[in-house]
Design a protein around this motif. Structure first.
Motif, PDB file in Angstrom:
ATOM      1  N   GLU A 194     -26.545 -27.352  -0.566  1.00 30.87           N
ATOM      2  CA  GLU A 194     -25.116 -27.526  -0.801  1.00 30.87           C
ATOM      3  C   GLU A 194     -24.713 -28.977  -1.031  1.00 30.87           C
ATOM      4  OE1 GLU A 194     -22.795 -25.578   2.176  1.00 30.87           O
ATOM      5  OE2 GLU A 194     -23.482 -23.560   1.608  1.00 30.87           O
ATOM      6  N   ALA A 195     -25.188 -29.886  -0.193  1.00 30.24           N
ATOM      7  CA  ALA A 195     -24.786 -31.287  -0.325  1.00 30.24           C
ATOM      8  C   ALA A 195     -25.253 -31.877  -1.647  1.00 30.24           C
ATOM      9  CB  ALA A 195     -25.334 -32.095   0.848  1.00 30.24           C
TER      10      ALA A 195
ATOM     11  N   THR B 209     -15.392 -27.324  -3.816  1.00 25.45           N
ATOM     12  CA  THR B 209     -16.038 -26.823  -2.608  1.00 25.45           C
ATOM     13  C   THR B 209     -17.212 -25.925  -2.994  1.00 25.45           C
ATOM     14  OG1 THR B 209     -14.474 -24.988  -2.494  1.00 25.45           O
ATOM     15  CG2 THR B 209     -13.965 -26.916  -1.176  1.00 25.45           C
ATOM     16  N   ILE B 210     -18.009 -25.566  -2.001  1.00 26.28           N
ATOM     17  CA  ILE B 210     -19.176 -24.718  -2.215  1.00 26.28           C
ATOM     18  C   ILE B 210     -18.838 -23.270  -1.868  1.00 26.28           C
ATOM     19  CG2 ILE B 210     -21.561 -24.231  -1.522  1.00 26.28           C
ATOM     20  CD1 ILE B 210     -21.327 -26.813  -3.085  1.00 26.28           C
ATOM     21  N   ALA B 211     -19.230 -22.343  -2.724  1.00 20.08           N
ATOM     22  CA  ALA B 211     -19.179 -20.916  -2.406  1.00 20.08           C
ATOM     23  C   ALA B 211     -20.485 -20.568  -1.704  1.00 20.08           C
ATOM     24  CB  ALA B 211     -19.002 -20.093  -3.679  1.00 20.08           C
ATOM     25  N   HIS B 212     -20.401 -20.206  -0.437  1.00 18.36           N
ATOM     26  CA  HIS B 212     -21.593 -20.017   0.390  1.00 18.36           C
ATOM     27  C   HIS B 212     -22.307 -18.704   0.064  1.00 18.36           C
ATOM     28  CE1 HIS B 212     -19.769 -23.255   2.656  1.00 18.36           C
ATOM     29  NE2 HIS B 212     -18.693 -22.508   2.860  1.00 18.36           N
ATOM     30  N   ARG B 213     -23.606 -18.678   0.339  1.00 23.51           N
ATOM     31  CA  ARG B 213     -24.374 -17.459   0.078  1.00 23.51           C
ATOM     32  C   ARG B 213     -24.231 -16.431   1.198  1.00 23.51           C
ATOM     33  NH1 ARG B 213     -28.593 -20.940   0.504  1.00 23.51           N
ATOM     34  NH2 ARG B 213     -29.061 -20.661  -1.700  1.00 23.51           N
ATOM     35  N   ASP B 214     -23.945 -16.893   2.405  1.00 25.25           N
ATOM     36  CA  ASP B 214     -24.033 -16.000   3.566  1.00 25.25           C
ATOM     37  C   ASP B 214     -22.715 -15.732   4.273  1.00 25.25           C
ATOM     38  OD1 ASP B 214     -23.709 -18.577   4.444  1.00 25.25           O
ATOM     39  OD2 ASP B 214     -25.354 -18.530   5.905  1.00 25.25           O
ATOM     40  N   ARG B 215     -21.608 -16.231   3.736  1.00 19.60           N
ATOM     41  CA  ARG B 215     -20.302 -16.000   4.351  1.00 19.60           C
ATOM     42  C   ARG B 215     -19.216 -16.274   3.325  1.00 19.60           C
ATOM     43  NH1 ARG B 215     -22.078 -21.026   5.732  1.00 19.60           N
ATOM     44  NH2 ARG B 215     -20.565 -22.750   5.790  1.00 19.60           N
ATOM     45  N   PRO B 216     -18.029 -15.725   3.553  1.00 16.90           N
ATOM     46  CA  PRO B 216     -16.930 -15.988   2.613  1.00 16.90           C
ATOM     47  C   PRO B 216     -16.543 -17.459   2.587  1.00 16.90           C
ATOM     48  CG  PRO B 216     -16.452 -14.041   3.928  1.00 16.90           C
ATOM     49  CD  PRO B 216     -17.660 -14.696   4.539  1.00 16.90           C
TER      50      PRO B 216
END
Length: 265
Positions: free
Chosen positions: A226-227, A252-259
């Motif tokens: 992500e960073a 921002t980052i769209a996460h793989r494991d949570r909203p």
């Protein structure tokens, strides 16, 4: 409108977009249970989903499609090529014919009070598309799984309020990593995935003062983090041939494991 990435990454993708009266998912590439949990976290109900827009038939985009379609009677939208490929996948299971709706790139259609504009993308799938979604002058788009982009892509990603853009891999991590040669060539090819650098270059072409949120999505678990994606894209925007600086926008980052954090606009 409300927009939220439920999950985004090489292991599964599901995006929510909706108005007060209509709700859709872009892809359902995680389990039905995770989708239900994710929607609950943003105060949405799976039973209120009015359609699932499928970008293409790869497993990280369709894992939960069959389950949700059968459980809730949700209509499924995709190109003829995508739905044809979907019908051959035993992991999806049988979806009733009346729930399948064929759409075409460059042919807008409506679901409730949402206007949906599919646009062709360059990826090694049957007939893949991205989606631009509009309501009362507000627009969001999802553009992932693209090996390259062109002026048509830029046109569909211009004038947005919210954009989820692929930032899949770091080229050096991929080249030095454990993937076999053929897979590295596939990812780096014109029908593969956007690198962090290319994502930043594309972003520099579509930024405007009215854009509210930019999510970087579909990050590779093995060839990115992500960073690194965040800083690389920001550098490309700030140092690129455009009038903007990365600090001018919310990236921002769209996460793989949570909203991710939802945005209402």
């Amino acid at each position: 409108m409300k927009f939220c990435s439920i999950a985004s990454g090489s292991s599964g993708n599901c995006i929510y977009a909706g108005s007060a009266g209509t709700s859709v998912l872009i892809d359902a590439g995680i389990s039905g249970k995770r989708i239900e949990q994710g929607l609950g976290m943003i105060e949405q109900s799976t039973g209120d989903i009015d359609g699932i827009l499928v970008t293409h038939e790869h497993s990280d985009h369709i894992k939960g499609v069959g389950v949700l379609a059968r459980r809730y009677g949700i209509p499924i939208y995709g190109t003829r090529g995508t739905l044809g490929a979907l019908g051959k996948m035993t992991t999806v299971g049988k979806i009733p014919e009346e729930q399948l709706h064929v759409i075409e790139a460059d042919h807008p259609f409506a679901i409730g009070d949402l206007t949906i504009e599919p646009f062709a993308i360059s990826h090694d799938a049957a007939e893949p598309v991205g989606y631009r979604i509009s309501h009362n002058g507000k627009c969001a788009a999802v553009a992932t799984d693209m090996g390259c982009y062109d002026e048509q892509t830029i046109r569909y990603l211009s004038g947005l309020d919210v954009l989820l853009l692929e930032s899949n891999h770091d080229v050096h991590m991929l080249e030095a990593g454990p993937y076999p040669y053929y897979l590295k060539r596939r990812i780096l090819g014109e029908k593969g995935h956007l690198s962090n650098e290319t994502a930043g270059q594309l972003l520099g072409r579509v930024l405007h003062e009215g854009i509210r949120n930019i999510y970087l999505g579909h990050l590779s678990r093995e060839n990115n983090y992500e960073a690194l994606a965040y800083e690389t894209v920001r550098d490309e925007v700030t140092l690129g041939d455009n009038p903007w600086k990365a600090d001018d926008f919310k990236i921002t980052i769209a996460h793989r494991d949570r909203p991710a954090e939802p945005v209402i606009f």
